[in-house]
Design an enzyme around this catalytic site. Structure first.
Site, PDB file in Angstrom:
ATOM      1  N   CYS A 257      36.750  32.800  45.254  1.00  0.00           N
ATOM      2  CA  CYS A 257      37.729  32.738  44.288  1.00  0.00           C
ATOM      3  C   CYS A 257      38.657  31.526  44.598  1.00  0.00           C
ATOM      4  O   CYS A 257      39.481  31.426  45.491  1.00  0.00           O
ATOM      5  CB  CYS A 257      38.340  34.016  44.311  1.00  0.00           C
TER       6      CYS A 257
ATOM      7  N   CYS B 149      36.786  27.827  38.848  1.00  0.00           N
ATOM      8  CA  CYS B 149      36.924  29.167  38.863  1.00  0.00           C
ATOM      9  C   CYS B 149      35.614  29.866  39.059  1.00  0.00           C
ATOM     10  O   CYS B 149      34.824  29.432  38.070  1.00  0.00           O
ATOM     11  CB  CYS B 149      37.654  29.964  37.626  1.00  0.00           C
TER      12      CYS B 149
HETATM   13  N1  DGL Z   1      37.370  34.110  39.975  1.00  0.00           N
HETATM   14  C1  DGL Z   1      38.600  33.880  40.268  1.00  0.00           C
HETATM   15  C2  DGL Z   1      38.712  32.259  40.651  1.00  0.00           C
HETATM   16  O1  DGL Z   1      37.829  31.581  41.127  1.00  0.00           O
HETATM   17  C3  DGL Z   1      39.706  34.049  39.700  1.00  0.00           C
HETATM   18  C4  DGL Z   1      39.595  34.934  38.322  1.00  0.00           C
HETATM   19  C5  DGL Z   1      40.922  35.708  37.904  1.00  0.00           C
HETATM   20  O2  DGL Z   1      41.780  35.134  37.359  1.00  0.00           O
HETATM   21  O3  DGL Z   1      40.889  36.894  38.597  1.00  0.00           O
HETATM   22  O4  DGL Z   1      39.791  31.816  40.473  1.00  0.00           O
END
Ligand code: DGL
Length: 268
Positions: free
Chosen positions: A76, A190
């Site tokens: 993430c 993301c």
């Molecule tokens: N998948 C996450 C990232 O890479 C974030 C998604 C969310 O906002 O929870 O930033």
């Protein structure tokens, strides 16, 4: 856990980290993965720095204690750009982070204009400015926060139709900026966004969309070798999906999750 092998733990707010896990599974087909979706804390991208900086290390500490992973991947960008140093300071385990692929984009751009799509929390991090200054000092980087793509990726995994208008609107958040007509590479900063790769390419066939999943997978593999962690048991390992949300909430995801090799589901 169904067997004795220590798993590699992946953490994301939801299913976005599957884009990283999938790249890891491609080069390490015999490793067992434990995937944690922090639905009780999702989305991360609208949270404050303080919330992420306290939530992520605490959660990972509990998971490390309970599941004894051999390595943790914070799959993430939001969590990493804010909490990676806190996690590394708190845990005595190899920790792999996820950062937007600014370096590869800077090596590949012909026009000198690159775009970054991420969550609102990610694109405002000083860490992003440091990466840009280090790897792409002479280029223009346009940023845009696109939280609606997180929802779109989640919906896709639940089997819903992807609304292309929402994706087109997110892309226009970059292309409508000054110099936006010269963009040739868009970084998917993301981990949810690569799950929409097919639709994004459909909307902008000439654009190169980049994410860091393959590089992160190679880094995991290197660290596993350095730590002499043995590969899994015979056959294809069955992965384990855990969530801080309720289990009913993930039932709609299960058909897609099965395709990623998950066989067990539990609440954290
Ligand atoms: N998948 C996450 C990232 O890479 C974030 C998604 C969310 O906002 O929870 O930033």
């Amino acid at each position: 856990m169904s067997n004795a092998q220590s798993p590699i733990l992946f953490l994301d707010s939801g299913i976005g980290g599957l884009s990283v896990m999938q790249a890891a599974a491609k080069i390490m087909p015999h490793q067992k993965f434990l995937y944690a979706a922090d639905y009780a804390g999702a989305p991360y991208g609208t949270k404050s720095e303080a919330e992420i900086a306290s939530r992520v290390p605490a959660l990972l500490g509990r998971l490390a204690e309970r599941y004894k992973p051999s390595l943790i991947t914070i799959a993430c960008n939001t969590a990493c750009t804010i909490a990676l140093p806190h996690v590394r300071a708190a845990l005595n385990l190899p920790i792999v982070g996820t950062v937007p692929a600014i370096k590869p984009a800077s090596l590949m751009t012909k026009t000198g204009v690159i775009g970054l799509l991420g969550t609102n929390a990610t694109i405002r991090q000083p860490y992003i400015v440091r990466l840009k200054d280090r790897f792409a000092p002479d280029y223009i980087m346009l940023n845009h926060g696109a939280p609606e793509l997180v929802n779109a990726a989640e919906a896709k995994l639940r089997g819903d139709t992807v609304n292309l208008d929402i994706l087109a609107q997110a892309l226009s958040g970059l292309t409508n900026q000054k110099h936006g007509d010269k963009l040739d590479h868009i970084i998917l900063g993301c981990t949810h966004f690569p799950l929409l790769m097919e639709e994004l390419k459909h909307l902008m066939p000439e654009m190169v969309f980049l994410d860091g999943a393959d590089g992160i997978a190679r880094q995991i593999e290197r660290l596993m070798i350095d730590n002499k962690t043995p590969p899994a048991q015979d056959g294809i390992p069955k992965h384990h999906f855990i969530t801080s949300g309720n289990l009913e909430g993930i039932s709609a995801y299960k058909p897609a999750l099965k395709g990623y090799g998950f066989a067990e589901y539990a609440q954290i």
